[in-house]
Design an enzyme around this catalytic site. Structure first.
Site, short mmCIF file in Angstrom:
data_model
loop_
_atom_site.label_atom_id
_atom_site.label_comp_id
_atom_site.label_asym_id
_atom_site.label_seq_id
_atom_site.Cartn_x
_atom_site.Cartn_y
_atom_site.Cartn_z
N VAL A 86 0.77 -1.22 -0.02
CA VAL A 86 -0.09 0.05 0.02
C VAL A 86 0.88 1.24 0.00
O VAL A 86 0.42 2.42 0.00
CB VAL A 86 -1.12 0.14 1.23
CG1 VAL A 86 -1.90 -1.09 1.01
CG2 VAL A 86 -0.31 -0.01 2.54
N ASP A 87 2.22 1.01 0.09
CA ASP A 87 3.03 2.30 0.29
C ASP A 87 3.11 2.72 -1.41
O ASP A 87 2.79 2.20 -2.44
CB ASP A 87 4.60 2.16 0.63
CG ASP A 87 5.24 1.10 -0.35
OD1 ASP A 87 5.33 1.21 -1.41
OD2 ASP A 87 5.88 0.01 0.38
N HIS A 102 -4.16 -4.06 -3.17
CA HIS A 102 -4.50 -3.79 -1.59
C HIS A 102 -4.78 -2.42 -1.07
O HIS A 102 -4.76 -2.15 -0.05
CB HIS A 102 -3.62 -4.55 -0.50
CG HIS A 102 -3.59 -6.00 -0.73
ND1 HIS A 102 -2.53 -6.69 -0.07
CD2 HIS A 102 -4.48 -6.78 -1.16
CE1 HIS A 102 -2.92 -7.84 -0.21
NE2 HIS A 102 -4.01 -8.22 -0.86
N CYS A 110 -14.12 8.38 1.94
CA CYS A 110 -15.39 8.53 2.76
C CYS A 110 -15.96 7.34 3.06
O CYS A 110 -15.91 6.38 2.20
CB CYS A 110 -16.27 9.41 2.20
SG CYS A 110 -17.50 9.73 3.38
N CYS A 132 -19.75 15.41 3.44
CA CYS A 132 -20.77 14.70 4.26
C CYS A 132 -20.32 14.74 5.75
O CYS A 132 -21.32 14.29 6.52
CB CYS A 132 -21.28 13.48 3.62
SG CYS A 132 -20.23 12.13 3.98
P1 OAD Z 1 4.84 -10.78 4.50
O1 OAD Z 1 5.32 -9.97 5.64
O2 OAD Z 1 3.82 -11.65 4.78
O3 OAD Z 1 6.21 -11.29 3.68
C1 OAD Z 1 7.02 -10.37 3.50
C2 OAD Z 1 8.22 -11.46 2.81
O4 OAD Z 1 9.35 -10.51 2.38
C3 OAD Z 1 8.85 -12.54 3.36
O5 OAD Z 1 8.57 -13.83 2.67
C4 OAD Z 1 10.35 -12.16 3.74
O6 OAD Z 1 11.00 -13.39 3.58
C5 OAD Z 1 10.27 -11.35 2.43
N1 OAD Z 1 11.47 -10.42 2.56
C6 OAD Z 1 11.98 -9.91 3.82
N2 OAD Z 1 13.08 -8.91 3.44
C7 OAD Z 1 13.15 -9.02 2.07
C8 OAD Z 1 14.02 -8.45 1.19
N3 OAD Z 1 14.91 -7.39 1.46
N4 OAD Z 1 13.89 -8.51 -0.18
C9 OAD Z 1 13.06 -9.45 -0.51
N5 OAD Z 1 12.13 -10.17 0.10
C10 OAD Z 1 12.08 -9.88 1.48
O7 OAD Z 1 4.09 -9.42 3.59
P2 OAD Z 1 3.49 -9.77 2.10
O8 OAD Z 1 3.66 -11.09 1.66
O9 OAD Z 1 3.70 -8.66 1.29
O10 OAD Z 1 -2.07 -7.06 3.61
O11 OAD Z 1 1.83 -9.75 2.83
C11 OAD Z 1 0.68 -9.87 1.99
C12 OAD Z 1 -0.41 -9.06 2.85
O12 OAD Z 1 -0.46 -9.07 4.11
C13 OAD Z 1 -0.16 -7.61 2.93
O13 OAD Z 1 -0.41 -6.76 1.71
C14 OAD Z 1 -1.00 -7.00 3.78
C15 OAD Z 1 -0.66 -8.06 5.18
O14 OAD Z 1 -1.63 -8.50 5.78
C16 OAD Z 1 -2.94 -5.99 3.66
O15 OAD Z 1 -2.63 -5.10 4.18
C17 OAD Z 1 -4.39 -6.19 2.97
#
Ligand code: OAD
Length: 233
Positions: A86-87, A102, A110, A132
């Site tokens: 979301v960044d 996401h 709103c 509103c």
């Molecule tokens: P996670 O925190 O679940 O996973 C992050 C992944 O990044 C892990 O597999 C790490 O091993 C890997 N990682 C860490 N440092 C890294 C680096 N420097 N280079 C490459 N990989 C690295 O994050 P997401 O998979 O993005 O949802 O999580 C999915 C969703 O769960 C997010 O979008 C969010 C969260 O709840 C919402 O906000 C709806």
């Protein structure tokens, strides 16, 4: 090639991931901060948490991983980047084709009408809709909420048609995003994973690059450039 990114690509810009050792979901409870019910119960607390995250993101800069991926996108090697983040670091790296699954933490919408606003400054307290007077909420997908339909359909098309899916910095634990690379695989394509740790997709990964995205992606770009140049001569 289609790319799917997650929190790991922004980790080297100083933005915490969700599930790692120092992940946000180790320190905070999603049911208190990232659900529609949590917002109804305590909008002040939810906004306080988002205010902190918005501040972190505003102070962060795209890292060499974001920049290399944007360049691969510009060159047409990566047709489009689909992100769960979301960044706004892919945007600030000038990624040309970006699908945000996401939502966008820099935008608020709103809770009653269609009003939306993109933040320039970090919001304070619970911001109110100028149209509103209802409370505004972060324009992100919370647990239990559906993904934006158009973005999801576009992402599904991209991964179905791609000959390779590059999966960068995601645990692939959250659906439906985590399943997108399997569309490429089931249509005869391959999965390339850039992640220091194996993700939930490990059994399906054809090429695993166990390296940080900020190191691996610039190297991939360098190799692609060498190939391009040798083909020209
Ligand atoms: P996670 O925190 O679940 O996973 C992050 C992944 O990044 C892990 O597999 C790490 O091993 C890997 N990682 C860490 N440092 C890294 C680096 N420097 N280079 C490459 N990989 C690295 O994050 P997401 O998979 O993005 O949802 O999580 C999915 C969703 O769960 C997010 O979008 C969010 C969260 O709840 C919402 O906000 C709806």
């Amino acid at each position: 090639m289609a790319a799917l990114t997650g929190a790991g690509i922004s980790a080297d810009s100083g933005i915490p991931t969700f599930r790692g050792k120092d992940g946000l979901w180790r320190r905070f409870k999603p049911e208190e901060l990232a659900t529609p019910e949590a917002f109804q119960r305590n909008p002040e607390l939810v906004w306080e948490w988002y205010e902190w995250r918005i501040k972190l993101i505003k102070e962060a800069k795209p890292n060499p991983g974001h920049l290399a991926l944007a360049e691969l996108n510009r060159m047409g090697i990566v047709k489009c980047v689909v992100t769960q983040n979301v960044d706004d670091l892919h945007e600030r790296a000038c990624t040309t084709c970006l699908v945000k699954l996401h939502g966008d933490i820099m935008t608020a919408r709103c809770t009653s009408c269609d009003f939306e606003i993109k933040w320039k400054d970090v919001p304070k307290g619970v911001p109110k809709c100028p149209a509103c007077c209802s409370p505004l909420r972060p324009a992100v997908v919370w647990f239990g909420e559906p993904l934006p339909q158009e973005a999801l359909e576009r992402a599904e098309r991209l991964f179905s048609e791609a000959r390779a899916a590059m999966v960068i910095g995601t645990s692939a634990a959250v659906m439906p995003a985590g399943k997108l690379p399997l569309l490429t695989k089931s249509n005869g394509g391959i999965i390339i994973e850039v992640n220091p740790e194996p993700s939930a997709l490990e059994p399906y990964v054809d090429i695993a690059i166990r390296e940080r995205a900020s190191v691996a992606l610039p190297r991939i770009l360098e190799e692609v450039r060498k190939l391009y140049n040798s083909n020209k001569t």
